[in-house]
Design a protein around this motif. Sequence first.
Motif, PDB file in Angstrom:
ATOM      1  N   LEU A 244       0.857  -1.228  -0.035  1.00 29.32           N
ATOM      2  CA  LEU A 244       0.104  -0.109  -0.089  1.00 29.32           C
ATOM      3  C   LEU A 244       0.909   1.219   0.058  1.00 29.32           C
ATOM      4  N   GLU A 245       0.598   2.242  -0.530  1.00 34.90           N
ATOM      5  CA  GLU A 245       1.123   3.810  -0.646  1.00 34.90           C
ATOM      6  C   GLU A 245       0.517   4.690  -0.046  1.00 34.90           C
ATOM      7  N   ALA A 246      -0.975   4.457   0.211  1.00 35.42           N
ATOM      8  CA  ALA A 246      -1.742   5.549   0.850  1.00 35.42           C
ATOM      9  C   ALA A 246      -3.175   4.825   1.464  1.00 35.42           C
ATOM     10  N   VAL A 247      -3.545   5.445   2.351  1.00 34.81           N
ATOM     11  CA  VAL A 247      -4.834   5.042   2.841  1.00 34.81           C
ATOM     12  C   VAL A 247      -5.790   6.479   3.187  1.00 34.81           C
ATOM     13  N   SER A 248      -7.086   6.355   2.841  1.00 28.74           N
ATOM     14  CA  SER A 248      -8.078   7.365   2.943  1.00 28.74           C
ATOM     15  C   SER A 248      -9.194   6.699   3.876  1.00 28.74           C
ATOM     16  N   CYS A 249      -9.936   7.730   4.335  1.00 31.43           N
ATOM     17  CA  CYS A 249     -11.075   7.322   5.234  1.00 31.43           C
ATOM     18  C   CYS A 249     -12.566   8.087   4.782  1.00 31.43           C
ATOM     19  N   GLU A 250     -13.494   8.153   5.756  1.00 34.05           N
ATOM     20  CA  GLU A 250     -14.624   8.530   5.360  1.00 34.05           C
ATOM     21  C   GLU A 250     -14.805   9.685   6.388  1.00 34.05           C
ATOM     22  N   TYR A 251     -15.909  10.426   6.091  1.00 34.19           N
ATOM     23  CA  TYR A 251     -16.507  11.765   6.954  1.00 34.19           C
ATOM     24  C   TYR A 251     -17.909  11.902   7.038  1.00 34.19           C
ATOM     25  N   VAL A 252     -18.253  12.631   8.106  1.00 40.97           N
ATOM     26  CA  VAL A 252     -19.585  13.158   8.006  1.00 40.97           C
ATOM     27  C   VAL A 252     -19.349  14.771   8.100  1.00 40.97           C
ATOM     28  N   ARG A 253     -20.536  15.498   7.838  1.00 39.24           N
ATOM     29  CA  ARG A 253     -20.515  16.917   7.867  1.00 39.24           C
ATOM     30  C   ARG A 253     -21.549  17.465   8.730  1.00 39.24           C
ATOM     31  N   LEU A 254     -21.122  18.382   9.428  1.00 40.79           N
ATOM     32  CA  LEU A 254     -22.144  18.786  10.788  1.00 40.79           C
ATOM     33  C   LEU A 254     -22.032  20.420  10.580  1.00 40.79           C
ATOM     34  N   GLN A 255     -23.341  20.814  10.803  1.00 38.99           N
ATOM     35  CA  GLN A 255     -23.609  22.256  10.785  1.00 38.99           C
ATOM     36  C   GLN A 255     -23.371  22.574  12.246  1.00 38.99           C
ATOM     37  N   ASP A 256     -23.399  23.941  12.563  1.00 34.90           N
ATOM     38  CA  ASP A 256     -23.404  24.445  13.932  1.00 34.90           C
ATOM     39  C   ASP A 256     -24.211  24.457  14.701  1.00 34.90           C
ATOM     40  N   ASP A 257     -25.487  24.083  14.141  1.00 33.05           N
ATOM     41  CA  ASP A 257     -26.688  24.053  14.919  1.00 33.05           C
ATOM     42  C   ASP A 257     -26.967  22.571  15.413  1.00 33.05           C
ATOM     43  N   ARG A 259     -26.780  19.600  13.362  1.00 32.63           N
ATOM     44  CA  ARG A 259     -27.611  18.900  12.382  1.00 32.63           C
ATOM     45  C   ARG A 259     -26.335  18.394  11.365  1.00 32.63           C
ATOM     46  N   PHE A 260     -26.496  16.973  11.272  1.00 32.55           N
ATOM     47  CA  PHE A 260     -25.568  16.386  10.186  1.00 32.55           C
ATOM     48  C   PHE A 260     -26.117  16.614   8.911  1.00 32.55           C
ATOM     49  N   TRP A 261     -25.538  17.016   7.876  1.00 27.61           N
ATOM     50  CA  TRP A 261     -25.778  17.232   6.620  1.00 27.61           C
ATOM     51  C   TRP A 261     -24.904  16.634   5.132  1.00 27.61           C
ATOM     52  N   SER A 262     -25.674  16.547   4.473  1.00 31.28           N
ATOM     53  CA  SER A 262     -24.832  16.093   3.084  1.00 31.28           C
ATOM     54  C   SER A 262     -25.765  16.698   1.814  1.00 31.28           C
ATOM     55  N   SER A 263     -24.679  17.426   0.886  1.00 30.98           N
ATOM     56  CA  SER A 263     -25.342  18.156  -0.080  1.00 30.98           C
ATOM     57  C   SER A 263     -26.164  17.085  -1.331  1.00 30.98           C
ATOM     58  N   LEU A 264     -25.851  15.794  -0.936  1.00 28.82           N
ATOM     59  CA  LEU A 264     -26.746  14.758  -1.689  1.00 28.82           C
ATOM     60  C   LEU A 264     -27.530  14.238  -0.967  1.00 28.82           C
ATOM     61  N   VAL A 265     -28.037  14.729   0.311  1.00 28.38           N
ATOM     62  CA  VAL A 265     -28.936  14.236   1.015  1.00 28.38           C
ATOM     63  C   VAL A 265     -28.825  12.773   1.796  1.00 28.38           C
ATOM     64  N   TRP A 266     -28.416  11.880   0.938  1.00 28.57           N
ATOM     65  CA  TRP A 266     -28.088  10.608   1.619  1.00 28.57           C
ATOM     66  C   TRP A 266     -27.083   9.935   0.657  1.00 28.57           C
ATOM     67  N   PRO A 267     -26.337   9.186   1.378  1.00 28.71           N
ATOM     68  CA  PRO A 267     -25.913   8.874   2.968  1.00 28.71           C
ATOM     69  C   PRO A 267     -25.319  10.305   3.060  1.00 28.71           C
ATOM     70  N   LEU A 268     -25.188  10.175   4.538  1.00 35.48           N
ATOM     71  CA  LEU A 268     -24.684  11.231   5.263  1.00 35.48           C
ATOM     72  C   LEU A 268     -23.040  10.895   5.635  1.00 35.48           C
ATOM     73  N   GLN A 269     -22.667   9.519   5.570  1.00 37.51           N
ATOM     74  CA  GLN A 269     -21.307   9.512   5.745  1.00 37.51           C
ATOM     75  C   GLN A 269     -20.763   9.143   4.217  1.00 37.51           C
ATOM     76  N   ARG A 270     -19.752   9.866   4.067  1.00 35.30           N
ATOM     77  CA  ARG A 270     -19.217   9.861   2.328  1.00 35.30           C
ATOM     78  C   ARG A 270     -17.831   9.695   2.495  1.00 35.30           C
ATOM     79  N   ARG A 271     -17.286   9.427   1.312  1.00 36.62           N
ATOM     80  CA  ARG A 271     -15.747   9.546   1.181  1.00 36.62           C
ATOM     81  C   ARG A 271     -15.095  10.844   0.962  1.00 36.62           C
TER      82      ARG A 271
END
Length: 388
Positions: A244-257, A259-271
Motif C-alpha cells: 500500500l502507498e496510501a490510505v483514506s477514510c470517510e467523513y460526516v459533515r456537521l452544521q453549527d446547529d 445537524r448532520f448534512w450532505s449536499s446529496l441528502v443521503w448517505p450522510l457518511q461519505r468518502r
Amino acid sequence: MLKLASRLPDELVSRREIDAVVNCVAPLSASAALALIRASGRPNPAEPALLQQLGNMDACEKRLDDLGSLLGSQRWLLWANRQDAPLRQLDGLNRFLACHGLASVHLRDASKPLSVSNIGAIALPKPHRRNGARLSVVMTCYDCEPYVDAAIRSVLDQTHGNLELIAVDDASRDNTWKRLEIAAAADDRIRAFRLQHNVGTYAAKNVGLALAQGEFLAFQDADDWSCPERFSLCMDLLQRRPWLEAVSCEYVRLQDDGRFWSSLVWPLQRRTPNSVLFRRRVMTRLGFFDEHRFGSDGEFVARLQAAFGSRALYRLRQPLIVAARRDNSLMTAPSTGLDSLGRSQARADFQEAWTEQLLCRALAGESFHRSAQRGTPALIAEVCSSLR
C-alpha cells in the motif's frame, strides 16, 4: 428518471439501479426521489433522510424505526438531527461512532449545540511522542478562527504520538494567525507559517509538503475535527501492508446547529479524498498538488492510483473526520462549491479536464510527476528566509 419510473414496480429492476437514480434525483427534488422509492415497492435507506428534508418529522421517525437495520450506523445521525438538546445530539454522534469501534467524544460546552468547534476527544492512552514512525500533518488555514483551535486539538490528541503539525496560514483576514501563534507557543509539535498573500489551499499545501520532515504525510482541514484514532489506524495499515502507498477514510459533515448534512441528502457518511495519508516516497513519483483553487485533492488521489495502481490506495470505511459545514467555504462558496441543488459545474469542468490529462499521460507513457506551480518555490523560499 421518468423512464425508470415507468418500469416500476418491476423485480427485474435492480436495487442498485434504483439507488443510483434516487441519489441523483434527491438533491434536485426530495419529493420526486421519495415518489420513485414508493413506486419501486421496496424499502430504501434514503427514505428517512428525504422525509426529514421535506419536514415530515413524524413519518421520518416512523421510518427510522422501520428501517433500522437497513440504515446501519447512520440511523443515529438522523436520530441526532431530530434532537434539540445538545447532550441528545451528542448521544446520537457517540452511538454512531461506537458502531464503528471509535471512541466517544464530549461537548466542551454542554449549553451549546453539537458542532466541530464544540467537541473534544475522550482521553485515550497515548504513546511516547518519539514512538513510531514520524508523521507530518499539513494544515492550511484561511479565515477559520471559530474552528482552528478544535482542528489543532484533534491533531494533538491523536493516539499516534510521533507527529508534527505544519500549519500554513494563507493570509487570513481574521484572527486565525493569532490562534496559530498561541498554539505553536504552547506545543513544540506545531510549526506555524504565514503567507503574505492568499494563494489558495493547494499552493499552501505544497508549501507545507516542502517543509514536512515526516516519513508519512497527511492533511487536516482547519475546519475539521479528526477522531483520535484516525492517523494510528491509517499508519498501522501502511506498516502492515507494504504494497500500500496510501490510505483514506470517510467523513460526516456537521452544521453549527448540531445537524448532520450532505449536499446529496443521503448517505450522510461519505468518502473524502482530502483524508489521504501516504508514504513520503509517493511525492518522488507524484510531486505536488495541482494548484487549482478547488478540487485538486481528487486529482492528486486519481494521479496516485494512475501511477501506482488501484491496489495502492486502501479506503477505510470508518468515519474518522467530522467536517464543518460553513458558509463561504470551498464547498459552499458560489464560485467553487456545490450549488443549492448539490451540483457544481465548475468542479465538473475541472474534473473532466484533469481526467483527460491523466488519460493522455497514461496512454503516452509519460511521468505523473507535477512540479510546484504559480510561484510556490518563491513562497517556500520566502517562508524559509523568515525562519533565519
